[in-house]
Scaffold this active site. Structure first.
Site, mmCIF file in Angstrom:
data_model
loop_
_atom_site.group_PDB
_atom_site.id
_atom_site.type_symbol
_atom_site.label_atom_id
_atom_site.label_comp_id
_atom_site.label_asym_id
_atom_site.label_seq_id
_atom_site.Cartn_x
_atom_site.Cartn_y
_atom_site.Cartn_z
ATOM 1 C CD GLN A 38 34.326 38.035 36.164
ATOM 2 O OE1 GLN A 38 34.215 38.601 35.074
ATOM 3 N NE2 GLN A 38 34.329 38.698 37.305
ATOM 4 C CG ASP A 44 39.431 42.137 31.703
ATOM 5 O OD1 ASP A 44 38.690 43.058 32.079
ATOM 6 O OD2 ASP A 44 39.172 40.932 31.858
ATOM 7 C CE LYS A 82 32.483 41.930 34.006
ATOM 8 N NZ LYS A 82 33.701 41.242 34.444
HETATM 9 N N1 GUN Z 1 36.908 40.253 38.406
HETATM 10 C C1 GUN Z 1 36.583 41.420 39.045
HETATM 11 N N2 GUN Z 1 36.732 42.473 38.205
HETATM 12 C C2 GUN Z 1 37.153 41.963 37.022
HETATM 13 C C3 GUN Z 1 37.484 42.570 35.776
HETATM 14 O O1 GUN Z 1 37.427 43.787 35.577
HETATM 15 N N3 GUN Z 1 37.889 41.693 34.807
HETATM 16 C C4 GUN Z 1 37.985 40.353 35.005
HETATM 17 N N4 GUN Z 1 38.407 39.612 33.991
HETATM 18 N N5 GUN Z 1 37.693 39.779 36.154
HETATM 19 C C5 GUN Z 1 37.276 40.576 37.161
#
Ligand code: GUN
Length: 281
Positions: free
Chosen positions: A93, A116, A49
């Site tokens: 995360q 998100d 990311k």
């Molecule tokens: N962990 C696995 N996928 C995601 C996601 O799309 N966002 C976040 N914040 N954590 C994750």
């Protein structure tokens, strides 16, 4: 012949277009990612990311905190990021270490910076069918991939295997909003193969390698594999490829399917929050 629903080229095009939109507007999007602990899978996802924001010339911060960090410390970090004008999108995360309550922490984020779509305000709006600027990235990526390959969900039977907050619940909301006839199952549902055989589209996010085999599919099945697991040293999805590829009508690869689409949607969401309006993809 099975159509390969590749996500990588679609994701690249979307990112290019989002990057162009930002350049024309003169705004540099900023993303902050909070990672608590050093889970290897999370570290890899976060790295991807952050690297993507760098490659676009955007601003980003990767905040790493030790696995025994207390909620009060994360609150302080979120308070600072909420006030930081360079940051348009904040991502915590998941999963967080067991002593932390993710939903209490996500609630502390400014909903206008929730990249998100996991803040209860945003998730609640999504469930009500209201537009939010940054919907959850993985389900949004699935919808964008289906749109790209001209796969309609309206009136179609779609079986969803997941009830997680990250994928299953927002995915269900988006499918219902798009007029799909939803068959919603999860890892403890009984008789899933027979239900899956009745569906036009199978969307699986269980994280169980080899779950979707020939007993789940027909020649007409369109299979979207969201699972990503390390299995016997390889990155695999939920689909037992040796039994499904070549049989079904269409299938997303793992890797190279929904993974890149999720990153593309994250970039789209950071940019949309920076511009304060949803960017059409
Ligand atoms: N962990 C696995 N996928 C995601 C996601 O799309 N966002 C976040 N914040 N954590 C994750």
């Amino acid at each position: 012949m099975t159509i390969r629903l590749a996500g990588k080229p679609v994701a690249e095009k979307i990112i290019e277009s989002v990057s162009h939109t930002c350049k024309t507007s003169g705004i540099t999007p900023g993303l902050a990612v909070i990672q608590v602990g050093d889970d290897p899978a999370s570290s890899l996802y976060v790295k991807k990311k952050i690297e993507k924001t760098h490659s676009l010339g955007w601003y980003s911060e990767h905040i790493t905190l030790p696995s025994n960090t207390q909620a009060s410390e994360i609150k302080k970090t979120l308070d600072l990021l909420n006030k930081n004008a360079e940051i348009h999108g904040i991502l915590v995360q998941l999963p967080l270490p067991a002593h932390l309550n993710s939903y209490h922490l996500l609630e502390l984020m400014d909903p206008a910076k929730d990249v998100d779509g996991f803040h209860p305000n945003n998730m609640g709006k999504l469930l009500c069918g209201l537009e939010i600027i940054a919907p959850p990235c993985t389900p949004l990526g699935v919808m964008a991939l289906l749109k790209h390959y001209n796969i309609k969900v309206a009136g179609k039977k779609v079986i969803l295997l997941s009830r997680s907050n990250i994928v299953g619940k927002p995915m269900a909301a988006m499918l219902i909003e798009a007029d799909a006839t939803l068959i919603w199952t999860h890892i403890n549902s009984q008789g899933v193969p027979a239900l899956a055989k009745q569906a036009d589209i199978i969307i699986s996010a269980t994280g169980k390698p080899n779950l979707i085999d020939q007993t789940y599919v027909t020649e007409e099945s369109i299979v979207i594999d969201i699972g990503i697991t390390k299995h016997q040293g390889k990155t695999v999805g939920d689909v037992k490829t040796s039994r499904v590829a070549g049989v079904v009508k269409a299938l997303t690869p793992v890797p190279g399917g929904i993974g890149p689409m999720t990153i593309a949607m994250l970039m789209r969401n950071v940019a949309s929050l920076a511009l304060k309006k949803p960017i059409e993809v």
